[in-house]
Design a protein around this motif. Sequence first.
Motif, short mmCIF file in Angstrom:
data_model
loop_
_atom_site.label_atom_id
_atom_site.label_comp_id
_atom_site.label_asym_id
_atom_site.label_seq_id
_atom_site.Cartn_x
_atom_site.Cartn_y
_atom_site.Cartn_z
N VAL A 85 0.83 -1.21 0.00
CA VAL A 85 0.00 0.00 0.00
C VAL A 85 0.87 1.26 0.00
O VAL A 85 1.72 1.44 0.87
CB VAL A 85 -0.93 0.01 1.23
N PHE A 86 0.64 2.09 -1.02
CA PHE A 86 1.22 3.44 -1.01
C PHE A 86 0.17 4.37 -0.43
O PHE A 86 -0.97 4.37 -0.88
CB PHE A 86 1.47 3.94 -2.44
N ASP A 87 0.55 5.15 0.56
CA ASP A 87 -0.40 6.10 1.12
C ASP A 87 0.18 7.51 1.02
O ASP A 87 1.09 7.86 1.75
CB ASP A 87 -0.67 5.72 2.58
N PRO A 142 -2.63 1.35 7.29
CA PRO A 142 -2.89 0.00 7.76
C PRO A 142 -1.92 -0.37 8.87
O PRO A 142 -0.80 0.09 8.88
CB PRO A 142 -2.64 -0.85 6.52
N SER A 161 -1.33 7.36 -4.00
CA SER A 161 -2.04 6.43 -3.12
C SER A 161 -2.53 5.27 -3.96
O SER A 161 -3.24 5.48 -4.96
CB SER A 161 -3.24 7.12 -2.47
N LEU A 162 -2.13 4.10 -3.60
CA LEU A 162 -2.41 2.94 -4.44
C LEU A 162 -2.27 1.68 -3.59
O LEU A 162 -1.33 1.57 -2.82
CB LEU A 162 -1.40 2.92 -5.60
N VAL A 209 -7.49 5.57 -7.28
CA VAL A 209 -7.80 5.30 -5.88
C VAL A 209 -7.65 6.58 -5.10
O VAL A 209 -6.60 7.19 -5.08
CB VAL A 209 -6.80 4.27 -5.33
N PRO A 210 -8.70 7.03 -4.44
CA PRO A 210 -8.58 8.29 -3.72
C PRO A 210 -7.61 8.14 -2.56
O PRO A 210 -6.72 8.94 -2.35
CB PRO A 210 -10.00 8.56 -3.24
N ARG A 211 -7.80 7.07 -1.84
CA ARG A 211 -6.93 6.75 -0.71
C ARG A 211 -7.17 5.30 -0.41
O ARG A 211 -8.30 4.85 -0.45
CB ARG A 211 -7.34 7.57 0.50
N PRO A 212 -6.15 4.55 -0.16
CA PRO A 212 -6.41 3.13 0.09
C PRO A 212 -7.38 2.97 1.24
O PRO A 212 -7.31 3.69 2.23
CB PRO A 212 -5.04 2.58 0.43
#
Lengths: 365, 315, 300
Positions: free
Chosen positions: A5-7, B30, A23-24, B22-25
């Motif tokens: 996860v990229f945030d 997490p 974000s991906l 994707v706006p935000r995961p």
Amino acid sequence: MAQIVFDQVTKRYGDVRAVDDLSLAVGDGELLVLLGPSGCGKTTALRMVAGLEVVDEGTVAIGDRVVNDVEPRDRDVAMVFQSYALYPHLTVAKNLEFPLRQRGVPKEERERRAVDVARTLGLEPFLGRKPGQLSGGQRQRVALGRAIVRSPKAFLMDEPLSNLDAALRVQTRADIVALQQRLGTTTIYVTHDQVEAMTMGHRIAVMDHGRLQQVAAPQELYDRPGNSFVAAFLGSPGMNLIGGRVAVEAEGGTAIRTAAGDVLLQGAQASVASHHEQPVVLGVRPEHLRISPGGALEGTVLLVELLGAETQVICELADHSRVVVRQQADQARPRLGEPVRIAVEPAAVHLFTEDGSRLEEKTAA
Amino acid sequence: MPAEPVSDAPGAAAVLPAEGAVPRPQGAAPGEAHRPTPRAGRSRRRLRLVARYLLLTLGALVVLLPVYLTVVNSLLPEPALAHQPPYLYPSHAQWQNYSTAWVGGHLSIYLRNSVIQTAIIVVGQLVTSILAAYAFAFLRFPFRRTLFLLFLSTLMIPFEVTLITNLDTITSLGWYNTFAGLTVPFLATGFGTFLLRQAFLQIPRDLQEAAALDGYGHWRFMTRVAVPLARPSVAALAVFSFLGAWNQYLWPLVVTGNNNAVRTVQIGLKLLVGTNVSSVNVTLAGTVIAVTPLLILLIVFQKQLVRSLTAGAVK
Amino acid sequence: MASVVSRRSQRLREAVLGYLLILPALAVFGVFVFYPFARNFKLALYQTPPFPGLPSHYVGLHQVGQVLTSSNFLQSLLTTIFFVVLVVPAGLLLGLFLAVAAHRHLRGIAVYRIIFSSTVVSSVAVAALVFGTLMNPVVGFLPWLGINPHPPILENTTWALPAIAVMAVWQFLGLSFIIMSAGLSSLPEEVLEAARVDGASSWTTFWRVTVPLLSPTLFFGVVVATIYAFQTFGQIDILIGSQNAAYEHVNVLIYNVYTTLQINGDPGRAAVLSIALFLLTLTLTLVQMRFLERRVSYAS
Ligand SMILES: Nc1ncnc2c1ncn2[C@@H]1O[C@H](COP(=O)(O)OP(=O)(O)O)[C@@H](O)[C@H]1O
Ligand SMILES: [Mg+2]
């Protein structure tokens, strides 16, 4: 195995934002293709997952663990480099064993696993050779082997096929897909080649100038591009984009008025552009254009390209913009310089705002 | 690895936001519990950076300490030299040490001689190397390979081995204690020929053929095309020759006589030791004077210098 | 027919031009390299009488045997080898160490690089005077540090040679750093990154990947350092000289050639020593090539 996860990840080189607010999420076991033109930040994004670049802002997580400050060797990911980056002083066998050795796997097991992997990849005859004595395709397979031999949480592949010739590329493409399918290891696959992306990815993430443009399954990306960049980038050639304005006509129909003529909209499309005189960009793929006497657009034939099964007719419109029309080879070919009319398939029209974002049709509700 | 078939695209996408960019995961940030404090990692990186700078600075100190102490000593009055503990900076700098070295040590003459000697050698080496390298790279003639190997073989013969006879030769030519004697033996260099030939070989043959069609003879092609294209290597050779010539010691020592006519600055430095003018501080002032031109050279031409010194180091 | 003739004459012209272009360099080499090199072999066969003015006379290989078995030569040879052992590994390892430390894009790194390569411009005379002062028993810093052997370092039979070696290492450090840095920056970056991703620590990466990949550079460095060590002359001449008590212990071959020729006026003996020096250089270079080449050529 793990999700990645990229945030809100950003990476700067001086003033350049190589990756900008990315974000991906890549699913567990997914093969995600990172696609975009050269210099758009794909490699940088991948290297941040590997730990080879420091993340300036945001977080990168592998599994449940944020890895921003974890050393590459502790991330348990494997990378296949564009140049393969094999150890030139070691034999194929030793190259394959190298990652195991760093993890303290006993010698006998190391050798067994290296041979197993070599067998899977058809490298057994070359175990004793050094990379300098292998062909490009063989080196590529050693690089793959070195990645899979230690069963990592994820594979990171940076344009692994770009140094192969066309035939081998197609073959290896299929091999990698099959391998990934069998192992079920989360994979990020970087490429600038849209055919590779379309054929390989479960999903494709398109990037431009460091920014994520759209992420979707291949067919969806092609059918419903999220913006004009994605529309033009995917397909060969990409979608034709024609500037114009909305014209709401007296009899109730809606059309897009372009320099080359008016294109009437139908059904759902019409609902998008309600605002009279609103500037829009009309997008339509080459296969949805047809040379036909009753066509809406007016142009002149500039070039006719024969591709065997198909023919591409490149026409110049009144405002000197160009559109590509794709037709079957057996259809009549216009002559160079001939004035033609071009028909637009109404259901296949995409509309974008001037700055490129998609105008979503309102679903008939 | 358990080859468990994993859900393909649709399945995988199901757990993920499948629509558009994707706006935000989902479930962003997490595993909050596992997040190591980013500060800890960053400060570890910073610590490592500091350690590296400390190491670099330590290395720089070791390299520079002798130079620094030389400068300090060159500025001290003579009695202060033997002071215990030693002065680590010149609290009352005595600048006339430099004028004493300059005048009493005849450094202006020696420096002039060194400049002349070095200029002759540098120009001579450049000319002979360019000519020979051009021939080896662009012309065909019998025994070309053998002759090139002969040129290379000169690299294997240390100059010292030829000292005895060269001294005889120079003497019998009447060149003892002249600039000719000082420089002529060094007017050719196997290394330089090799370096420039490599550079010339990088020039595509097509270019020479095109130039020939334009009516360029070999001479014009060499001066207007080949040498300008090989300029980085020519510059590297010039810097390399300069350094070698300026720092020569053994040959100027044996081939210059007991007057100052052609003595170079390196010999001048030796003479500063144990002559009347000499006290250690004055000698060191002379040393600083002699090395300054080269330090400037290093700072200005670092790239060329590195290129010439590493030709051959890297495949 | 005409074209055949003209092509032939064109070939001839090209060949003549070729010879003309190499002639200047070849003439210099002929007179000042090949001729004196060959003449050494003749000089070696003639003995110079101990009194000046008398003609030297032919003694054949007698003199060669005499010199090569003399204690003077053997001592000189041992001293040279000892000196090489002191200088080469230290000079190369320190250079490599600094190069690795400076091989990073950091703020201000260019300044460090200039400092580390700076000793390359110091001449032997400069190095000798700088270190001569540092090791001077009256001026020096060594007494302050409590290092004050008797007799003083540069007259001390035990410490004179190591002192010269320290100076030589310092002077060689710049070149060593430059060579090692160039080697490091020519390494394929991605291979080193691959090692990090593959789980190797910096230590392992250095020894298992960097050093093997760097071996052509290391090989080049060993050859250059050895030749440098063989040619160390000026420091000895300036700081110690032939009148010094420690002279016997610093009398490396090249210094021996010089004193035999210039101080003792004995060209015959000096020629034999020159040949020995040449053969030693040649042999060492060839041995190093053979020995190291196997480890060096990782490509095939
Ligand atoms: N080490 C670096 N230093 C400076 N700029 C860099 C560096 N690496 C990449 N960049 C810049 O970042 C941008 C993205 O590069 P990259 O991730 O390699 O693109 P891609 O792999 O998509 O071709 C480019 O503009 C590139 O010039
Ligand atoms: Mg890239």
